[in-house]
Write a protein that holds these residues in place. Structure first.
Motif, PDB file in Angstrom:
ATOM      1  N   LEU A 229       0.839  -1.207   0.000  1.00 31.95           N
ATOM      2  CA  LEU A 229       0.000   0.000   0.000  1.00 31.95           C
ATOM      3  C   LEU A 229       0.872   1.254   0.000  1.00 31.95           C
ATOM      4  O   LEU A 229       0.656   2.183  -0.806  1.00 31.95           O
ATOM      5  N   THR A 230       1.858   1.269   0.876  1.00 29.95           N
ATOM      6  CA  THR A 230       2.746   2.440   0.935  1.00 29.95           C
ATOM      7  C   THR A 230       3.504   2.582  -0.383  1.00 29.95           C
ATOM      8  O   THR A 230       3.664   3.700  -0.911  1.00 29.95           O
ATOM      9  N   GLY A 231       3.960   1.434  -0.940  1.00 27.12           N
ATOM     10  CA  GLY A 231       4.682   1.463  -2.226  1.00 27.12           C
ATOM     11  C   GLY A 231       3.837   2.109  -3.306  1.00 27.12           C
ATOM     12  O   GLY A 231       4.317   2.983  -4.046  1.00 27.12           O
ATOM     13  N   ALA A 232       2.580   1.684  -3.378  1.00 23.34           N
ATOM     14  CA  ALA A 232       1.697   2.242  -4.408  1.00 23.34           C
ATOM     15  C   ALA A 232       1.504   3.745  -4.189  1.00 23.34           C
ATOM     16  O   ALA A 232       1.501   4.529  -5.149  1.00 23.34           O
ATOM     17  N   GLU A 233       1.367   4.132  -2.901  1.00 27.16           N
ATOM     18  CA  GLU A 233       1.197   5.567  -2.596  1.00 27.16           C
ATOM     19  C   GLU A 233       2.419   6.358  -3.033  1.00 27.16           C
ATOM     20  O   GLU A 233       2.308   7.449  -3.616  1.00 27.16           O
ATOM     21  N   VAL A 234       3.624   5.791  -2.766  1.00 20.41           N
ATOM     22  CA  VAL A 234       4.887   6.483  -3.128  1.00 20.41           C
ATOM     23  C   VAL A 234       4.961   6.666  -4.639  1.00 20.41           C
ATOM     24  O   VAL A 234       5.222   7.760  -5.153  1.00 20.41           O
ATOM     25  N   VAL A 235       4.690   5.575  -5.375  1.00 18.08           N
ATOM     26  CA  VAL A 235       4.771   5.651  -6.855  1.00 18.08           C
ATOM     27  C   VAL A 235       3.777   6.695  -7.361  1.00 18.08           C
ATOM     28  O   VAL A 235       4.096   7.523  -8.234  1.00 18.08           O
ATOM     29  N   LEU A 236       2.579   6.678  -6.794  1.00 15.61           N
ATOM     30  CA  LEU A 236       1.543   7.620  -7.262  1.00 15.61           C
ATOM     31  C   LEU A 236       1.893   9.075  -6.960  1.00 15.61           C
ATOM     32  O   LEU A 236       1.611   9.982  -7.752  1.00 15.61           O
ATOM     33  N   SER A 237       2.525   9.288  -5.785  1.00  7.33           N
ATOM     34  CA  SER A 237       2.783  10.680  -5.393  1.00  7.33           C
ATOM     35  C   SER A 237       4.085  11.226  -5.976  1.00  7.33           C
ATOM     36  O   SER A 237       4.358  12.417  -5.855  1.00  7.33           O
ATOM     37  N   ASP A 238       4.900  10.345  -6.587  1.00  9.51           N
ATOM     38  CA  ASP A 238       6.171  10.820  -7.152  1.00  9.51           C
ATOM     39  C   ASP A 238       5.903  11.579  -8.455  1.00  9.51           C
ATOM     40  O   ASP A 238       5.499  11.000  -9.468  1.00  9.51           O
ATOM     41  N   GLN A 239       6.152  12.877  -8.404  1.00 10.36           N
ATOM     42  CA  GLN A 239       5.853  13.738  -9.553  1.00 10.36           C
ATOM     43  C   GLN A 239       6.759  13.432 -10.747  1.00 10.36           C
ATOM     44  O   GLN A 239       6.412  13.710 -11.895  1.00 10.36           O
TER      45      GLN A 239
END
Ligand code: ADP
Length: 434
Positions: A229-239
């Motif tokens: 979950l955190t991994g997906a959040e990181v990938v999504l939030s990386d501009q």
């Protein structure tokens, strides 16, 4: 659950063993009674045959050779004489109807016996009751037999035997057996409890193992799930990531699914940790204040669907219950009410304190939602049961919420019930005894 199963098993073993023993006793008693009765019948018929062979020569000579016939209507024998006479007696009736004694016999016996014989068919020996002047009854077995010689009917012989003693013994034996059964039931109950305890050991062990497995698996799954979950959040939030809109949507879907999975895993953990033997930690809390807090927490979710969520009355109600258990129970019902109510609907919470022999707190959660069909109303409390699986998937339901709610209520000896109709909304009612 274990205690309930143990009690049902004890009941089952006690009932089964007692039924078996009772049937066996009744069977044994009936067989004995039948055997003794048949013996008496054979004996009385044998006596009739003996009497015939003994008196046949006299009969062939003519009736005058017999003891004088009884004087009908006279009754002056003592009780003792009567009792002795009833023990075993016989008399003869000639084809013309006259009665002759074979031995000296009190008149009353002959009068009584001939009256009974006239009324009944005596082809098979039968039991009759002779009542003494003092009201005492004696049971007498009566039988008749034709006296035939070289094809000619010479008369009929009547024989009787007092079987009161035998019947009294049988009656006493029956009473004694029933009393014995009563005492035996106590021991059978103790045996039933021991047998139930023994039978419960493997069941308890297997349930404990199963619980341990679910607890461990849920624990183990939590960490990788939160990492994903955190991994997906990181990938999504990386501009810096130039993700296509398709990839972004896929990641959002993954995130959504992982959240649902985490939810289910923590629900499973809650269920497996619900230990029925641990006493609930009760503390006096204001349940209305907890409900206000839950409403506040769920307000954003309700607002998304333009659902109004409110408390009927905010006056405090103090009740002995664990704060977290109560909050979780209410949260499940409110979350469901919002999930299964279409946009622009409403959800209302109200409390009632009732007093019968005990004091009860009733918590009602009423919604104007889709409602529940009658045949589904009990099933929804089962683990993993969902009425509409597709819809539940959309709303993120796992089918565990209501079974957790019911287990929480049962922890306090309470219950959760629902009244509802399709399209008419639902009212969930939690009852908690004091
Ligand atoms: P879920 O996580 O699917 O909501 P629950 O155990 O909480 O699981 O509920 C089981 C099922 O009961 C749900 O899938 C839903 O079909 C039905 N249900 C629960 N609450 C309501 C409600 N307020 N209105 C209509 N249906 C409900």
């Amino acid at each position: 659950m274990f205690e309930q199963t143990r009690r049902s098993l004890t009941r089952y073993y006690t009932f089964a063993t007692a039924a078996l023993l009772t049937s066996f006793t009744i069977l044994l008693f009936s067989a004995l009674a039948w055997f003794l009765y048949e013996e008496e019948k054979l004996e009385i018929l044998a006596f009739a045959n003996e009497e015939i062979s003994e008196h046949l020569p006299l009969l062939l000579q003519g009736s005058t050779s017999f003891v004088p016939p009884p004087l009908i209507g006279e009754s002056n024998s003592t009780e003792e004489e009567m009792q002795n006479a009833l023990r075993m007696f016989s008399f003869i009736q000639m084809p013309g109807g006259e009665v002759y004694n074979l031995v000296t016999l009190p008149n009353e016996v002959v009068v009584w016996a001939t009256a009974e014989i006239k009324r009944h068919d005596l082809r098979e020996p039968r039991i009759f009751s002779y009542t003494f002047a003092n009201g005492k009854h004696h049971r007498v077995l009566l039988a008749e037999k034709l006296i035939v010689h070289e094809g000619n009917i010479l008369g009929k012989i009547y024989v009787g035997k007092d079987i009161t003693f035998l019947l009294t013994i049988l009656k006493e034996m029956l009473i004694f057996s029933l009393l014995g059964m009563l005492v035996a039931t106590f021991f059978i109950f103790r045996f039933g409890r021991t047998a139930a305890n023994k039978a419960m050991i493997p069941i308890e062990q297997s349930v404990i193992q199963q619980k341990r497995f679910v607890t461990n698996a849920s624990h183990e799954l939590r960490t990788p799930l939160s990492v994903v979950l955190t991994g997906a959040e990181v990938v999504l939030s990386d501009q810096k990531n130039n993700l296509s809109s398709d990839s972004k949507n896929t990641l959002l879907d993954i995130q959504d699914e992982i959240r649902k999975m985490s939810n289910m895993v923590s629900n499973l953990l809650t269920l497996s940790q619900m230990d029925e033997y641990s006493l609930p930690s009760k503390k006096a809390i204001d349940v209305v204040a907890i409900a206000t807090l839950s409403v506040r927490k769920l307000l954003p979710l309700a607002e998304q669907k333009n659902i109004t969520i409110s408390l009927e009355d905010t006056s405090p109600i103090t009740w002995q219950i664990d704060k977290d258990d109560f909050a979780q129970l209410l949260y499940i019902l409110l979350d469901n009410a919002i999930k299964y109510t279409p946009s622009d609907g409403s959800v209302l919470i109200f409390f009632r304190v009732e007093k019968n022999s005990k004091k009860y707190l009733k918590i009602f959660v009423e919604d104007s939602g889709i409602g529940i069909e009658e045949q589904e109303r009990e099933l929804i409390f089962e683990r993993f049961y969902r009425v509409d699986k597709a819809r539940s998937r959309q709303t993120g339901g796992s089918g565990l919420g209501l079974s957790i709610a019911r287990s929480l209520a049962e922890k306090y000896n309470g219950s959760v019930k629902v009244s509802s109709g399709p399209g008419k909304g639902s009212v969930f009612c939690v009852t908690l005894p004091e």
